[in-house]
Design a protein around this motif. Sequence first.
Motif, mmCIF file in Angstrom:
data_model
loop_
_atom_site.group_PDB
_atom_site.id
_atom_site.type_symbol
_atom_site.label_atom_id
_atom_site.label_comp_id
_atom_site.label_asym_id
_atom_site.label_seq_id
_atom_site.Cartn_x
_atom_site.Cartn_y
_atom_site.Cartn_z
ATOM 1 N N ILE A 28 0.826 -1.204 0.000
ATOM 2 C CA ILE A 28 0.000 0.000 0.000
ATOM 3 C C ILE A 28 0.860 1.253 0.000
ATOM 4 O O ILE A 28 1.749 1.389 0.831
ATOM 5 N N LEU A 29 0.558 2.153 -0.926
ATOM 6 C CA LEU A 29 1.214 3.462 -0.938
ATOM 7 C C LEU A 29 0.332 4.495 -0.245
ATOM 8 O O LEU A 29 0.808 5.336 0.516
ATOM 9 N N SER A 30 -0.963 4.434 -0.522
ATOM 10 C CA SER A 30 -1.919 5.294 0.175
ATOM 11 C C SER A 30 -3.318 4.718 -0.008
ATOM 12 O O SER A 30 -3.590 3.981 -0.960
ATOM 13 N N ILE A 31 -4.185 5.060 0.948
ATOM 14 C CA ILE A 31 -5.586 4.640 0.853
ATOM 15 C C ILE A 31 -6.447 5.873 0.698
ATOM 16 O O ILE A 31 -6.348 6.806 1.507
ATOM 17 N N ASN A 32 -7.275 5.903 -0.282
ATOM 18 C CA ASN A 32 -8.135 7.038 -0.557
ATOM 19 C C ASN A 32 -9.462 6.852 0.186
ATOM 20 O O ASN A 32 -9.466 6.783 1.404
ATOM 21 N N ASP A 33 -10.561 6.687 -0.505
ATOM 22 C CA ASP A 33 -11.834 6.462 0.175
ATOM 23 C C ASP A 33 -11.896 5.067 0.780
ATOM 24 O O ASP A 33 -11.358 4.111 0.208
ATOM 25 N N MET A 34 -12.554 4.961 1.930
ATOM 26 C CA MET A 34 -12.844 3.659 2.540
ATOM 27 C C MET A 34 -14.327 3.631 2.871
ATOM 28 O O MET A 34 -14.939 4.697 3.069
ATOM 29 N N GLY A 35 -14.882 2.439 2.950
ATOM 30 C CA GLY A 35 -16.309 2.396 3.227
ATOM 31 C C GLY A 35 -16.785 1.034 3.662
ATOM 32 O O GLY A 35 -16.042 0.040 3.645
ATOM 33 N N TRP A 36 -18.030 1.030 4.081
ATOM 34 C CA TRP A 36 -18.726 -0.197 4.458
ATOM 35 C C TRP A 36 -19.986 -0.337 3.608
ATOM 36 O O TRP A 36 -20.719 0.638 3.404
ATOM 37 N N TYR A 37 -20.214 -1.551 3.164
ATOM 38 C CA TYR A 37 -21.412 -1.902 2.411
ATOM 39 C C TYR A 37 -22.024 -3.126 3.084
ATOM 40 O O TYR A 37 -21.355 -3.814 3.868
ATOM 41 N N ARG A 38 -23.277 -3.404 2.786
ATOM 42 C CA ARG A 38 -23.902 -4.595 3.351
ATOM 43 C C ARG A 38 -24.844 -5.242 2.340
ATOM 44 O O ARG A 38 -25.347 -4.576 1.438
ATOM 45 N N GLN A 39 -25.029 -6.539 2.531
ATOM 46 C CA GLN A 39 -25.925 -7.276 1.649
ATOM 47 C C GLN A 39 -26.755 -8.236 2.488
ATOM 48 O O GLN A 39 -26.210 -9.142 3.123
ATOM 49 N N ALA A 40 -28.052 -8.009 2.482
ATOM 50 C CA ALA A 40 -28.984 -8.888 3.178
ATOM 51 C C ALA A 40 -29.426 -9.992 2.220
ATOM 52 O O ALA A 40 -29.352 -9.830 1.002
ATOM 53 N N LEU A 47 -24.726 0.632 -0.014
ATOM 54 C CA LEU A 47 -23.791 1.453 0.737
ATOM 55 C C LEU A 47 -24.308 1.682 2.146
ATOM 56 O O LEU A 47 -25.499 1.944 2.346
ATOM 57 N N VAL A 48 -23.415 1.579 3.119
ATOM 58 C CA VAL A 48 -23.742 1.912 4.501
ATOM 59 C C VAL A 48 -23.114 3.262 4.864
ATOM 60 O O VAL A 48 -23.802 4.177 5.308
ATOM 61 N N ALA A 49 -21.802 3.363 4.670
ATOM 62 C CA ALA A 49 -21.101 4.601 5.014
ATOM 63 C C ALA A 49 -19.752 4.631 4.312
ATOM 64 O O ALA A 49 -19.161 3.580 4.049
ATOM 65 N N THR A 50 -19.296 5.834 3.994
ATOM 66 C CA THR A 50 -17.966 6.011 3.419
ATOM 67 C C THR A 50 -17.243 7.138 4.138
ATOM 68 O O THR A 50 -17.876 8.013 4.751
ATOM 69 N N ILE A 51 -15.911 7.107 4.036
ATOM 70 C CA ILE A 51 -15.091 8.152 4.634
ATOM 71 C C ILE A 51 -13.919 8.416 3.699
ATOM 72 O O ILE A 51 -13.272 7.487 3.214
ATOM 73 N N THR A 52 -13.660 9.698 3.432
ATOM 74 C CA THR A 52 -12.578 10.055 2.523
ATOM 75 C C THR A 52 -11.258 10.167 3.284
ATOM 76 O O THR A 52 -11.211 10.086 4.512
ATOM 77 N N LYS A 53 -10.217 10.399 2.523
ATOM 78 C CA LYS A 53 -8.887 10.575 3.107
ATOM 79 C C LYS A 53 -8.853 11.799 4.014
ATOM 80 O O LYS A 53 -8.108 11.860 4.991
#
Length: 123
Positions: A28-40, A47-53
Amino acid sequence: QVQLVESGGGLVQAGKSLTLSCAASGNILSINDMGWYRQAPGKQRELVATITKTLRTNYADSVKGRFTISRDSAKNTVYLQMNSLKPEDTAVYYCNADVTHLYNWITRTSDFWGQGTQVTVSS
């Protein structure tokens, strides 16, 4: 390559809390956006939630005010604090990250997914 490993899922009663973690590792050099998703079961992944750098967050309307996403950039880890859980939150939760990494000594930016962790909320 890059791996995302989730932890923290489980069975919990309605109204209780649970925290999910997702750690990224690899070239890894850098991580940009990260997030959580879910599937019932029987439903599409959502999409549940995302967070930017820069720590800007975005939430699905169904979890606003109950879930909080955060990240520790030094640990390449993203968290999802889930409060006031409801039976309809039951799903497999997946971590996602947009990662700039080395692949055969070439810098690339790719989307990676974790293997998923089950969250079950009983009524």
